[in-house]
Design a protein around this motif. Structure first.
Motif, short mmCIF file in Angstrom:
data_model
loop_
_atom_site.label_atom_id
_atom_site.label_comp_id
_atom_site.label_asym_id
_atom_site.label_seq_id
_atom_site.Cartn_x
_atom_site.Cartn_y
_atom_site.Cartn_z
N PRO A 103 0.80 -1.22 0.00
CA PRO A 103 0.00 0.00 0.00
C PRO A 103 0.84 1.27 0.00
O PRO A 103 2.04 1.24 0.28
CB PRO A 103 -0.79 -0.12 1.30
N PRO A 104 0.22 2.41 -0.31
CA PRO A 104 0.92 3.70 -0.22
C PRO A 104 1.50 3.90 1.18
O PRO A 104 0.86 3.55 2.18
CB PRO A 104 -0.18 4.72 -0.51
N HIS A 105 2.70 4.47 1.24
CA HIS A 105 3.32 4.68 2.57
C HIS A 105 2.75 5.91 3.27
O HIS A 105 2.92 6.07 4.48
CB HIS A 105 4.83 4.77 2.46
N THR A 106 2.07 6.78 2.52
CA THR A 106 1.56 8.03 3.10
C THR A 106 0.14 8.32 2.61
O THR A 106 -0.14 8.22 1.41
CB THR A 106 2.47 9.22 2.73
N PHE A 107 -0.73 8.66 3.54
CA PHE A 107 -2.09 9.08 3.23
C PHE A 107 -2.33 10.40 3.94
O PHE A 107 -2.39 10.46 5.17
CB PHE A 107 -3.10 8.03 3.68
N ILE A 108 -2.40 11.49 3.18
CA ILE A 108 -2.68 12.82 3.73
C ILE A 108 -4.12 13.17 3.39
O ILE A 108 -4.51 13.15 2.22
CB ILE A 108 -1.72 13.87 3.14
N SER A 109 -4.92 13.46 4.40
CA SER A 109 -6.34 13.70 4.17
C SER A 109 -6.78 15.02 4.80
O SER A 109 -6.31 15.40 5.87
CB SER A 109 -7.17 12.55 4.76
N GLY A 110 -7.67 15.69 4.14
CA GLY A 110 -8.12 17.00 4.58
C GLY A 110 -9.09 16.95 5.75
O GLY A 110 -9.74 15.94 6.02
N SER A 111 -9.17 18.04 6.44
CA SER A 111 -10.19 18.30 7.46
C SER A 111 -10.23 19.82 7.58
O SER A 111 -9.78 20.53 6.67
CB SER A 111 -9.85 17.63 8.78
N ALA A 112 -10.74 20.35 8.67
CA ALA A 112 -10.84 21.80 8.81
C ALA A 112 -10.85 22.19 10.28
O ALA A 112 -11.14 21.36 11.15
CB ALA A 112 -12.11 22.31 8.12
N VAL A 113 -10.54 23.45 10.54
CA VAL A 113 -10.57 23.93 11.92
C VAL A 113 -11.99 23.93 12.46
O VAL A 113 -12.20 24.07 13.67
CB VAL A 113 -9.95 25.35 12.04
N GLY A 114 -12.97 23.74 11.57
CA GLY A 114 -14.35 23.57 12.02
C GLY A 114 -14.51 22.39 12.96
O GLY A 114 -15.52 22.28 13.65
N TYR A 115 -13.51 21.51 12.99
CA TYR A 115 -13.52 20.39 13.94
C TYR A 115 -13.73 20.90 15.37
O TYR A 115 -14.40 20.25 16.18
CB TYR A 115 -12.20 19.62 13.86
N TYR A 116 -13.16 22.06 15.69
CA TYR A 116 -13.22 22.58 17.06
C TYR A 116 -14.55 23.26 17.37
O TYR A 116 -14.85 23.51 18.54
CB TYR A 116 -12.07 23.56 17.29
N GLY A 117 -15.34 23.54 16.33
CA GLY A 117 -16.57 24.28 16.55
C GLY A 117 -16.29 25.69 17.02
O GLY A 117 -15.15 26.12 17.11
N ARG A 118 -17.33 26.41 17.33
CA ARG A 118 -17.15 27.79 17.80
C ARG A 118 -16.48 27.78 19.17
O ARG A 118 -16.75 26.95 20.02
CB ARG A 118 -18.49 28.50 17.86
N GLN A 119 -15.56 28.75 19.36
CA GLN A 119 -14.82 28.86 20.61
C GLN A 119 -14.74 30.32 21.02
O GLN A 119 -14.85 31.23 20.19
CB GLN A 119 -13.40 28.29 20.44
#
Length: 301
Positions: A103-119
């Motif tokens: 398999p590929p040695h590296t998997f880079i996947s997106g996300s966002a600072v929205g993970y933290y929700g409003r702070q």
């Protein structure tokens, strides 16, 4: 390296691929092969299905695909599209990686600072945060991240990028703001106290390249400049760069009328710090909002 990129024709993917294809074999997954071939001047291989690629021959996968979260009002159908556009492709990628003998040695996947929700505006957030606000952006990112991280094993490392507001003159949030601000119609949004975790497109691209290079790194990384600012500070910096006045604020009630639930992205925010990237030795090209906007809007005119 042989690198597979999803979301390659988007804001981040476009610039990233232009760096990658000079020294690597790049394959992009796209729904419109002819358009992608023109966009990348036939310097990449274009496919419209993962069945057309052997994951045993792929060294790294960069997963940037997903329906833009802030382009349309959040109807139930639009929310479903935002979620499915991320989960469906990530599920397929994880499955293909798991099935590969080499398999590929590296998997880079997106996300966002929205993970933290409003702070709260005085709360500085890094990757160790244990108190996200449970709302749509958090549940979306949490589901997306957990799925991508399931690909992690002794053969494949996974890096998750919680991306902030990407600043580029070619698209994204900044491009949408330019016309009203150039016309002198720009102003703060809602209270203006909400924090904005931003990142210059050049840093966004080079962070991905850095993670590709440093095989010892894995896990979650905040892809944001080290100096988050509030909306008033951002608005003042943008007005300075464009040499325009800051005259017309957009009240919270009007934002909610215009954008519905999606207005939460504009009204609320979080101050996110890229602690893990800095500890890993990544040096930001742009950590000051004035320098970033000058580079994008003044020097490149």
């Amino acid at each position: 390296m042989n690198i597979l990129v999803t979301g390659a024709t988007g804001l981040i993917g476009d610039q990233l691929c232009r760096f990658l294809y000079n020294k690597n074999q790049v394959t992009v997954l796209t729904r419109n092969i002819s358009k992608a071939q023109v966009q990348f001047k036939n310097r990449v291989t274009c496919i419209d299905s993962l069945e057309h690629i052997d994951f045993n021959e792929v060294d790294a996968v960069i997963n940037l695909a997903g329906e833009p979260i802030a382009d349309k009002r959040w109807t139930d159908n639009q929310k479903k599209q935002i979620v499915n556009s991320r989960i469906d492709i990530t599920t397929l990628l994880v499955k293909k990686i798991a099935e590969a003998q080499n398999p590929p040695h590296t998997f880079i996947s997106g996300s966002a600072v929205g993970y933290y929700g409003r702070q709260d505006s005085d709360m500085l957030i890094d990757e160790s945060c244990q108190h996200p606000n449970i709302e749509f952006s958090h549940t979306l990112c949490k589901q997306w991240e957990e799925l991508a991280l399931s690909a992690q094993d002794s053969n494949t490392r996974v890096c998750i990028l919680r991306t902030g507001i990407v600043l580029s003159q070619h698209g994204g949030a900044l491009a949408k703001m330019l016309l009203p601000f150039k016309l002198g119609l720009g102003g703060k949004l809602a209270s203006g106290e909400q924090m904005m975790s931003w990142i210059h497109i050049d840093d966004m691209t080079h962070i991905i390249l850095y993670l590709l290079k440093h095989h010892e790194l894995s896990g979650v990384f905040n892809a944001t400049a080290p100096k988050p600012i509030n909306n008033v500070e951002f608005t003042k910096a943008l007005c300075r760069a464009l040499k325009r006045p800051m005259l017309f604020p957009m009240p919270e009630k009007l934002l909610k009328i215009l954008f519905g639930e999606m207005a939460e992205l504009l009204i609320y925010g979080q101050a996110v710090l890229p602690k893990r990237l800095q500890r890993a030795g990544y040096h930001f090209r742009y950590d000051d909002i004035n320098e970033a906007l000058t580079n994008l809007l003044v020097r490149k005119r």
